[in-house]
Design a protein around this motif. Sequence first.
Motif, PDB file in Angstrom:
ATOM      1  N   ALA A  88       7.358   4.461  20.058  1.00  0.00           N
ATOM      2  CA  ALA A  88       7.028   5.652  20.326  1.00  0.00           C
ATOM      3  C   ALA A  88       6.258   6.240  19.116  1.00  0.00           C
ATOM      4  CB  ALA A  88       8.113   6.716  20.417  1.00  0.00           C
ATOM      5  N   ALA A  89       6.542   5.973  17.958  1.00  0.00           N
ATOM      6  CA  ALA A  89       5.841   6.556  16.735  1.00  0.00           C
ATOM      7  C   ALA A  89       4.263   5.817  16.614  1.00  0.00           C
ATOM      8  CB  ALA A  89       6.501   5.875  15.557  1.00  0.00           C
ATOM      9  N   ALA A  90       3.890   4.667  17.277  1.00  0.00           N
ATOM     10  CA  ALA A  90       2.724   4.422  17.216  1.00  0.00           C
ATOM     11  C   ALA A  90       1.997   5.365  18.122  1.00  0.00           C
ATOM     12  CB  ALA A  90       2.794   2.823  17.936  1.00  0.00           C
ATOM     13  N   VAL A  91       2.582   5.563  19.420  1.00  0.00           N
ATOM     14  CA  VAL A  91       1.836   6.419  20.244  1.00  0.00           C
ATOM     15  C   VAL A  91       1.461   7.778  19.689  1.00  0.00           C
ATOM     16  CG1 VAL A  91       1.808   7.661  22.473  1.00  0.00           C
ATOM     17  CG2 VAL A  91       2.832   5.221  22.540  1.00  0.00           C
ATOM     18  N   PHE A  92       2.606   8.294  18.993  1.00  0.00           N
ATOM     19  CA  PHE A  92       2.358   9.598  18.277  1.00  0.00           C
ATOM     20  C   PHE A  92       1.406   9.525  17.319  1.00  0.00           C
ATOM     21  CE2 PHE A  92       6.358  10.931  20.517  1.00  0.00           C
ATOM     22  CZ  PHE A  92       6.494  12.171  20.033  1.00  0.00           C
ATOM     23  N   ASN A  93       1.227   8.468  16.431  1.00  0.00           N
ATOM     24  CA  ASN A  93       0.126   8.412  15.328  1.00  0.00           C
ATOM     25  C   ASN A  93      -1.185   8.220  16.076  1.00  0.00           C
ATOM     26  OD1 ASN A  93       2.264   8.317  13.646  1.00  0.00           O
ATOM     27  ND2 ASN A  93       2.432   6.235  13.306  1.00  0.00           N
ATOM     28  N   ALA A  94      -1.273   7.471  16.857  1.00  0.00           N
ATOM     29  CA  ALA A  94      -2.543   7.384  17.746  1.00  0.00           C
ATOM     30  C   ALA A  94      -2.981   8.647  18.226  1.00  0.00           C
ATOM     31  CB  ALA A  94      -2.329   6.429  18.948  1.00  0.00           C
ATOM     32  N   PHE A  95      -2.110   9.517  18.839  1.00  0.00           N
ATOM     33  CA  PHE A  95      -2.700  10.821  19.172  1.00  0.00           C
ATOM     34  C   PHE A  95      -3.073  11.740  17.894  1.00  0.00           C
ATOM     35  CE2 PHE A  95      -0.893  10.145  23.610  1.00  0.00           C
ATOM     36  CZ  PHE A  95      -1.878  10.659  24.336  1.00  0.00           C
ATOM     37  N   ALA A  96      -2.150  11.552  17.009  1.00  0.00           N
ATOM     38  CA  ALA A  96      -2.483  12.415  15.663  1.00  0.00           C
ATOM     39  C   ALA A  96      -3.896  12.335  15.316  1.00  0.00           C
ATOM     40  CB  ALA A  96      -1.395  12.058  14.766  1.00  0.00           C
ATOM     41  N   VAL A  97      -4.402  11.129  15.349  1.00  0.00           N
ATOM     42  CA  VAL A  97      -5.623  10.765  15.072  1.00  0.00           C
ATOM     43  C   VAL A  97      -6.914  11.433  15.604  1.00  0.00           C
ATOM     44  CG1 VAL A  97      -7.555   8.982  14.574  1.00  0.00           C
ATOM     45  CG2 VAL A  97      -4.930   8.562  13.799  1.00  0.00           C
ATOM     46  N   ILE A  98      -6.807  11.728  16.820  1.00  0.00           N
ATOM     47  CA  ILE A  98      -7.883  12.238  17.686  1.00  0.00           C
ATOM     48  C   ILE A  98      -7.638  13.469  18.188  1.00  0.00           C
ATOM     49  CG2 ILE A  98      -8.216   9.673  18.568  1.00  0.00           C
ATOM     50  CD1 ILE A  98      -6.238  12.320  20.789  1.00  0.00           C
ATOM     51  N   TYR A  99      -6.732  14.371  17.671  1.00  0.00           N
ATOM     52  CA  TYR A  99      -6.681  15.658  18.103  1.00  0.00           C
ATOM     53  C   TYR A  99      -7.979  16.658  17.573  1.00  0.00           C
ATOM     54  CZ  TYR A  99      -1.981  15.388  19.429  1.00  0.00           C
ATOM     55  OH  TYR A  99      -0.576  14.896  19.698  1.00  0.00           O
ATOM     56  N   ASN A 100      -8.605  16.321  16.510  1.00  0.00           N
ATOM     57  CA  ASN A 100      -9.749  17.161  16.312  1.00  0.00           C
ATOM     58  C   ASN A 100     -10.815  16.658  17.028  1.00  0.00           C
ATOM     59  OD1 ASN A 100      -8.459  18.491  14.188  1.00  0.00           O
ATOM     60  ND2 ASN A 100      -9.036  16.843  12.614  1.00  0.00           N
ATOM     61  N   GLY A 101     -10.844  15.674  17.527  1.00  0.00           N
ATOM     62  CA  GLY A 101     -12.129  15.002  18.278  1.00  0.00           C
ATOM     63  C   GLY A 101     -11.930  15.408  19.566  1.00  0.00           C
ATOM     64  N   LEU A 102     -10.796  15.776  20.094  1.00  0.00           N
ATOM     65  CA  LEU A 102     -10.595  16.543  21.416  1.00  0.00           C
ATOM     66  C   LEU A 102     -10.482  18.143  21.183  1.00  0.00           C
ATOM     67  CD1 LEU A 102      -7.428  14.410  23.139  1.00  0.00           C
ATOM     68  CD2 LEU A 102     -10.290  14.219  23.649  1.00  0.00           C
ATOM     69  N   ASN A 103     -10.909  18.579  20.025  1.00  0.00           N
ATOM     70  CA  ASN A 103     -10.894  20.083  19.791  1.00  0.00           C
ATOM     71  C   ASN A 103      -9.511  20.730  20.170  1.00  0.00           C
ATOM     72  OD1 ASN A 103     -13.751  20.130  19.226  1.00  0.00           O
ATOM     73  ND2 ASN A 103     -14.265  19.904  21.229  1.00  0.00           N
ATOM     74  N   ILE A 104      -8.459  19.886  19.884  1.00  0.00           N
ATOM     75  CA  ILE A 104      -6.964  20.434  20.150  1.00  0.00           C
ATOM     76  C   ILE A 104      -6.645  20.704  18.746  1.00  0.00           C
ATOM     77  CG2 ILE A 104      -4.941  20.010  20.774  1.00  0.00           C
ATOM     78  CD1 ILE A 104      -6.010  18.078  22.976  1.00  0.00           C
ATOM     79  N   ASN A 105      -5.712  22.047  18.765  1.00  0.00           N
ATOM     80  CA  ASN A 105      -5.077  22.281  17.717  1.00  0.00           C
ATOM     81  C   ASN A 105      -3.800  21.752  17.678  1.00  0.00           C
ATOM     82  OD1 ASN A 105      -3.559  23.493  15.628  1.00  0.00           O
ATOM     83  ND2 ASN A 105      -4.292  25.549  15.949  1.00  0.00           N
ATOM     84  N   CYS A 106      -3.261  20.573  16.759  1.00  0.00           N
ATOM     85  CA  CYS A 106      -2.341  19.876  17.124  1.00  0.00           C
ATOM     86  C   CYS A 106      -0.817  20.981  17.139  1.00  0.00           C
ATOM     87  CB  CYS A 106      -2.066  18.839  16.070  1.00  0.00           C
ATOM     88  SG  CYS A 106      -2.123  19.566  14.158  1.00  0.00           S
ATOM     89  N   LYS A 107      -0.956  21.887  16.337  1.00  0.00           N
ATOM     90  CA  LYS A 107       0.096  22.920  16.272  1.00  0.00           C
ATOM     91  C   LYS A 107       0.378  23.266  18.022  1.00  0.00           C
ATOM     92  CE  LYS A 107      -0.387  24.557  11.663  1.00  0.00           C
ATOM     93  NZ  LYS A 107      -0.590  25.675  10.833  1.00  0.00           N
TER      94      LYS A 107
END
Length: 447
Positions: free
Chosen positions: A316-335
């Motif tokens: 699961a950590a691999a999936v979390f890490n992958a999303f963490a990389v692209i939040y800014n590119g999707l204009n999402i505030n990760c918080k």
Amino acid sequence: GQHISDSNIGCNDGDKDTPLAGFMPTTNVREYAQLDLDVLEIKILMEMEAYQAADDLYSHGKHAEVDGFNGPEMVSLASLATSSDRSIVPQLDSFVRYYGNRNYADDIIRDALNFNKLTNASKEQRQEIVVKSIQYLVLYMGALQAAYDALNLCRDGSSNISAEEAWDRSAALLIGSIKGSSYGSDMNRQSFFALAQVTCREFNNCDDDGVSQVNKKLVLLLYAGKGEIKGGSCNALSRTVKKIGTTLLVPLIQSTLRCALANDKTKEPSSSDFAVGYIFSRAVLPLVEDVDRNQAQIINRNMDFQFRVEPVVNGAAAVFNAFAVIYNGLNINCKDIGNASGDGVIIDPCTGVGATTIKSSSGNRVLFILAPILAVIGIVSLFFVRRSLRKRRSKIEEEAPMFHPSNGVLDSDQDLLHGGYSDAAIVDGDEAFSRRIQKQATEATLT
């Protein structure tokens, strides 16, 4: 119908002025809201394994009858899934590129309705694939289509009524009709609003009243858009439509992450969460790939509906890490995603920081302790080393030590006094050790 003896009982379609989960439409879009009744009935038919009946309802519709050019006509979920009018939505291009097919959602649904396909899927998995695809692939794109219809009508100078009707239709598809008169109502989990209400509990980011922050934001955006239409502020409406598209991604990503954790724990390919996670990931992967193809491949590899390797093969950590990389590119505030937790596992979606287990492709499990945690340990250790060194030097100076010839035994205090090791050398050695530990943790994160 009504029996002659039941004089006080009749068929009632409900009040057209009933608010939709806090949003009050100004046009009659109740019929579109009732598409969630089609979804609920299809869910029941799938549970009964009445696949042909579910196919008929999906293809022809039942609860959403609207006024067409040639009189009343039924709106079906299949018509939303295959409508050429979806081309008005910019995001559709990403989905077509990713799937290589404009009718991607319809294909997924038809395959799950066909008992001769997806032969390894369980009854529960077929049900989840059909229902979740309708909810989060079909209705998602249908709601965006209606919102962009409203924007185009605003720009074309059409009557406000036409633009408002399109805007209200978008709200109806997102919110639905079941128990839809309040913010926090469960709504039997057939709509986007219901999903956001569930995920806010799972990711600990509901407000103080237990209401989804995403839903509150969507209602505010829906009202903002309505005001912008009335005022003819089409540029502002364009920004609002884009914000809605971004906001809708939050519960989809949260649900993908939740399923990654659940499937990583059970490793059970017959689990319904295996199919659920697959559909949620399909709803965001085309947009993720536009930002970073490598991260999209990681998510796909771990969330794909296949039976060749175990679910969530890299953890699961691999999936979390992958999303963490692209939040800014999707204009999402990760918080806005919140913190995922369960069974003692807590992962910060913003950075992927947390303690869980991650597996290499060979299946060996290693403890996943991320670099920031070890960095703190290293800094604290360095502080105590320096303090100990200062105390040692102070004590030596106070005792005015006598120097004696070496007897061949290493005495670290005497070596320090003779200048064999400088303070800087000792500190440099400790810092090098700290850096080495941090590097190892980082490498483990990237493995």
